[in-house]
Design an enzyme around this catalytic site. Sequence first.
Site, PDB file in Angstrom:
ATOM      1  N   CYS A 260      -6.225  -0.530  -2.860  1.00 56.29           N
ATOM      2  CA  CYS A 260      -5.503  -0.458  -1.575  1.00 56.29           C
ATOM      3  C   CYS A 260      -4.034  -0.742  -1.832  1.00 56.29           C
ATOM      4  CB  CYS A 260      -6.090  -1.416  -0.550  1.00 56.29           C
ATOM      5  SG  CYS A 260      -7.882  -1.303  -0.359  1.00 56.29           S
ATOM      6  N   ALA A 261      -3.449  -0.034  -2.792  1.00 56.72           N
ATOM      7  CA  ALA A 261      -2.161  -0.407  -3.375  1.00 56.72           C
ATOM      8  C   ALA A 261      -0.941   0.015  -2.571  1.00 56.72           C
ATOM      9  CB  ALA A 261      -2.051   0.196  -4.780  1.00 56.72           C
ATOM     10  N   ALA A 262      -1.038   1.108  -1.825  1.00 57.60           N
ATOM     11  CA  ALA A 262       0.151   1.623  -1.127  1.00 57.60           C
ATOM     12  C   ALA A 262       0.609   0.625  -0.064  1.00 57.60           C
ATOM     13  CB  ALA A 262      -0.175   2.975  -0.499  1.00 57.60           C
ATOM     14  N   PRO A 263       1.929   0.554   0.180  1.00 58.45           N
ATOM     15  CA  PRO A 263       3.003   1.415  -0.334  1.00 58.45           C
ATOM     16  C   PRO A 263       3.570   1.019  -1.691  1.00 58.45           C
ATOM     17  CG  PRO A 263       3.896  -0.087   1.282  1.00 58.45           C
ATOM     18  CD  PRO A 263       2.423  -0.362   1.244  1.00 58.45           C
ATOM     19  N   GLY A 264       2.986   0.032  -2.373  1.00 57.85           N
ATOM     20  CA  GLY A 264       3.349  -0.186  -3.762  1.00 57.85           C
ATOM     21  C   GLY A 264       4.097  -1.461  -4.087  1.00 57.85           C
ATOM     22  N   LYS A 266       3.117  -4.635  -4.291  1.00 54.88           N
ATOM     23  CA  LYS A 266       2.404  -5.506  -5.230  1.00 54.88           C
ATOM     24  C   LYS A 266       2.190  -4.808  -6.569  1.00 54.88           C
ATOM     25  CE  LYS A 266       0.013  -8.057  -1.548  1.00 54.88           C
ATOM     26  NZ  LYS A 266       0.425  -7.196  -0.419  1.00 54.88           N
ATOM     27  N   ASP A 284      -5.447   4.088  -3.773  1.00 57.22           N
ATOM     28  CA  ASP A 284      -5.356   4.065  -2.312  1.00 57.22           C
ATOM     29  C   ASP A 284      -6.016   5.328  -1.768  1.00 57.22           C
ATOM     30  OD1 ASP A 284      -3.581   2.163  -0.314  1.00 57.22           O
ATOM     31  OD2 ASP A 284      -3.990   4.124   0.562  1.00 57.22           O
ATOM     32  N   ASP A 329      -6.172  -6.049  -1.924  1.00 57.23           N
ATOM     33  CA  ASP A 329      -5.439  -6.340  -0.682  1.00 57.23           C
ATOM     34  C   ASP A 329      -6.134  -5.530   0.404  1.00 57.23           C
ATOM     35  OD1 ASP A 329      -3.672  -6.957   1.283  1.00 57.23           O
ATOM     36  OD2 ASP A 329      -1.885  -6.217   0.264  1.00 57.23           O
ATOM     37  N   CYS A 382      -3.849  -9.802   5.116  1.00 52.39           N
ATOM     38  CA  CYS A 382      -2.754 -10.305   5.955  1.00 52.39           C
ATOM     39  C   CYS A 382      -3.310 -10.655   7.337  1.00 52.39           C
ATOM     40  CB  CYS A 382      -1.603  -9.317   6.037  1.00 52.39           C
ATOM     41  SG  CYS A 382      -2.037  -7.665   6.632  1.00 52.39           S
TER      42      CYS A 382
END
Length: 450
Positions: A260-264, A266, A284, A329, A382
Amino acid sequence: MMSTVRGGAWVRAEAANVVEAVIAGGKSLDATLRSAEQCFEPRDRSLLRMLAYGVLRHHYRLREQIGILLDRPLKKRDKVIESLIAVGLFQLTDTRVPDHAAVSTTVEAARLLRRPKYAGLINAVLRNFTRKDIPGRKPRNDESTFDHPAWLIERLKQDWPDHWQSIIEANNERAPMWLRVNSRKTTAADYLELLKHVHADDAPGVLLEDIPQAISLSVPMAVEKLPGFMDGLVSVQDAGAQIAAPWLLANGVGRVLDACAAPGGKTCHLLELLGPGADVTALDIEPERLGRLHESLDRQGFDATVIEGDASDLNGWWDGNLFDLILLDAPCSASGVIRRHPDIKLLRRDNDIAALSTLQRNMLGALWEALAPGGRLLYVTCSVLQAENDAVVMDFLGVQNDALEDKLLHDYNIRALMHERNAGFQVLPGTQGIDGFYFAALDKTASGEK
């Protein structure tokens, strides 16, 4: 809209359109604003954002006040006028716009919205607002008192009996703009001096001792005004989000997956800390968001394996090679970042939480299969809601024989930011100015048993 040269009435009209798109159309505030801003000059874009964010931040209070001022609700096709009235009321109570300018531009905006017949009504409502001391009236319910939906107020009371009001207060504030300084190129202290020099400002930002790469700007600014931004010297990232990468890497180095990396943000932080030769895969499911991830990588000069795929289903993307470190994430209610995204109050529903927690459990279970024995998975959201955080992790630990939680914080300096939960740690929104994040470090036992 046809030109970027426009007066204040155009800004009010477009703010009403943006607000109505969120309320009636269920559209994202950020996405709607990105489209609307293209028609305005920079100064007017700032005003548009301020009005749209402010009206949605105080939606419940403003709608109650509109209900008092109107004899009856407007027809569905004219609901944008109620949003325009909310724009007007917000200006009268929460901005420095002179009352006469707020009234006149909002009235004129009705004509620009092709509803001139409502100009007189809007004028009367805005003038009666002050004349009848509507701001001084006691709110009718918890929603208008706290500017949050009732379901979320109740969940916060249950999950955080000693902190729910401070969470709500933080959610209703404007979020500061945080930067992450590239530690391979400079330090936060040196970059702060550079900001002072470039912008001739003695106090352009504040350092956060507990998170060494973080700077909170005293006044938000466009990224093109940040020295070295296009060269990767600095990135925009909340200080809370900056906790994740070093926490994951405290378990060592190796093959890394950012799910779930986007928008990048982390992903780039991991690459920055790992240095040349890092083996990082960014995953993602959303192609559009992956485009933004590629932009982040290119701007900072980093290289990662980028894959479009579903973190809850390994079959579509995983090649069978185990990862030593996984950052999950997870998609969540985003209840910890409401001050940054006030539309969450309107777009989320109570029944969303069960569906999200199911998705989180599925992702956690699937990605655990891809983690090497002795490896670490850092679960992050979050959210501030127990159902998405420690409840998910506790359930996982209860059924996964080879999973152990590491309760030792990677850096004791961040202990002051954290609330320890049944499993994991929570940063509440507004703590030292940062957003709300949850973290749980899960280690996979080499033997396969606890």
